[in-house]
Design a protein around this motif. Structure first.
Motif, short mmCIF file in Angstrom:
data_model
loop_
_atom_site.label_atom_id
_atom_site.label_comp_id
_atom_site.label_asym_id
_atom_site.label_seq_id
_atom_site.Cartn_x
_atom_site.Cartn_y
_atom_site.Cartn_z
N ALA A 34 0.88 -0.99 -0.16
CA ALA A 34 -0.01 -0.11 -0.01
C ALA A 34 0.89 1.23 0.06
O ALA A 34 1.98 1.38 0.91
N ARG A 35 0.61 2.14 -0.91
CA ARG A 35 1.15 3.44 -0.89
C ARG A 35 0.65 4.32 -0.01
O ARG A 35 -0.71 4.59 0.22
N HIS A 36 1.23 5.52 0.69
CA HIS A 36 0.54 6.27 1.38
C HIS A 36 0.28 7.54 0.63
O HIS A 36 0.98 8.04 -0.48
N THR A 37 -0.75 8.04 0.78
CA THR A 37 -1.24 9.15 0.02
C THR A 37 -1.60 10.16 1.12
O THR A 37 -2.27 10.07 2.00
N PRO A 38 -1.17 11.36 0.89
CA PRO A 38 -1.57 12.49 1.86
C PRO A 38 -2.97 12.65 1.83
O PRO A 38 -3.75 12.67 1.01
N ALA A 39 -3.49 13.29 3.12
CA ALA A 39 -4.78 13.65 3.35
C ALA A 39 -5.11 15.06 2.55
O ALA A 39 -4.37 15.71 2.35
N ARG A 40 -6.41 14.99 2.05
CA ARG A 40 -6.87 16.30 0.81
C ARG A 40 -8.07 16.51 1.43
O ARG A 40 -8.86 15.68 2.23
N GLY A 41 -8.54 17.78 1.24
CA GLY A 41 -10.06 18.14 1.39
C GLY A 41 -10.46 17.92 2.80
O GLY A 41 -9.85 18.64 3.74
N ARG A 42 -11.82 17.31 2.81
CA ARG A 42 -12.22 17.34 4.19
C ARG A 42 -11.41 16.43 5.19
O ARG A 42 -11.35 16.62 6.36
N GLU A 43 -10.88 15.57 4.57
CA GLU A 43 -9.84 14.42 5.41
C GLU A 43 -8.70 15.39 6.06
O GLU A 43 -8.33 15.06 7.43
N LEU A 44 -8.33 16.27 5.31
CA LEU A 44 -7.24 17.17 5.80
C LEU A 44 -7.64 18.08 6.91
O LEU A 44 -7.12 18.17 7.99
N GLN A 45 -8.81 18.82 6.62
CA GLN A 45 -9.41 19.47 7.67
C GLN A 45 -9.67 19.04 9.02
O GLN A 45 -9.49 19.37 10.06
N ASP A 46 -10.44 17.67 9.01
CA ASP A 46 -10.63 17.03 10.27
C ASP A 46 -9.30 16.63 10.82
O ASP A 46 -9.23 16.66 11.98
N LEU A 47 -8.13 16.17 9.99
CA LEU A 47 -6.96 15.95 10.73
C LEU A 47 -6.33 17.19 11.25
O LEU A 47 -5.78 17.02 12.55
N LEU A 48 -6.31 18.21 10.65
CA LEU A 48 -6.08 19.42 11.22
C LEU A 48 -6.75 19.79 12.49
O LEU A 48 -6.11 20.04 13.62
N GLY A 49 -7.85 19.76 12.53
CA GLY A 49 -8.83 20.01 13.49
C GLY A 49 -8.51 19.31 14.72
O GLY A 49 -8.40 19.83 15.95
#
Length: 120
Positions: A34-49
């Motif tokens: 499995a390759r790691h893909t960086p979080a984007r969009g809503r997933e990134l916002q949730d992660l930052l929050g």
């Protein structure tokens, strides 16, 4: 020889022996890995929050209130007055008498001191 010394490779052994084009590329992941893909969009916002909320927990959950600054000091309380202004003017005069040069700043200070000495 120690174990850590056995793992050391002399830097000269890392160079190529021939003149050919030496292209270094990153190894591709093996099939099925499995390759790691960086979080984007809503997933990134949730992660930052979530990360920001966790920072509050690391800080102990309490915030220190800033120490209040001392009250400003009136400039008039820092100025020479009356006899003190006259004594400072005499200090400048005696320094000039011993050979110190009167700069524009010192002349300006002397004129201000005369005005401050006259106020009292």
């Amino acid at each position: 020889m120690k174990e850590s010394e056995a793992e050391v490779i002399p830097i000269a052994e890392l160079f190529y022996d021939d003149a050919g084009p030496h292209i270094v590329s990153r190894a591709t992941p093996a099939a099925g890995t499995a390759r790691h893909t960086p979080a984007r969009g809503r997933e990134l916002q949730d992660l930052l929050g979530t990360s920001i909320l966790q920072l509050g927990g690391v800080a102990g959950g309490t915030r220190r209130t800033p120490t209040p600054l001392p009250a400003p000091v009136a400039i008039e309380s820092l100025l020479y007055r009356g006899r003190a202004a006259l004594e400072r003017a005499l200090e400048i005069r005696s320094a000039h008498m011993t050979g110190a040069a009167l700069t524009d700043e010192l002349i300006e200070e002397l004129l201000d001191l005369v005005a401050l000495a006259a106020e009292e």
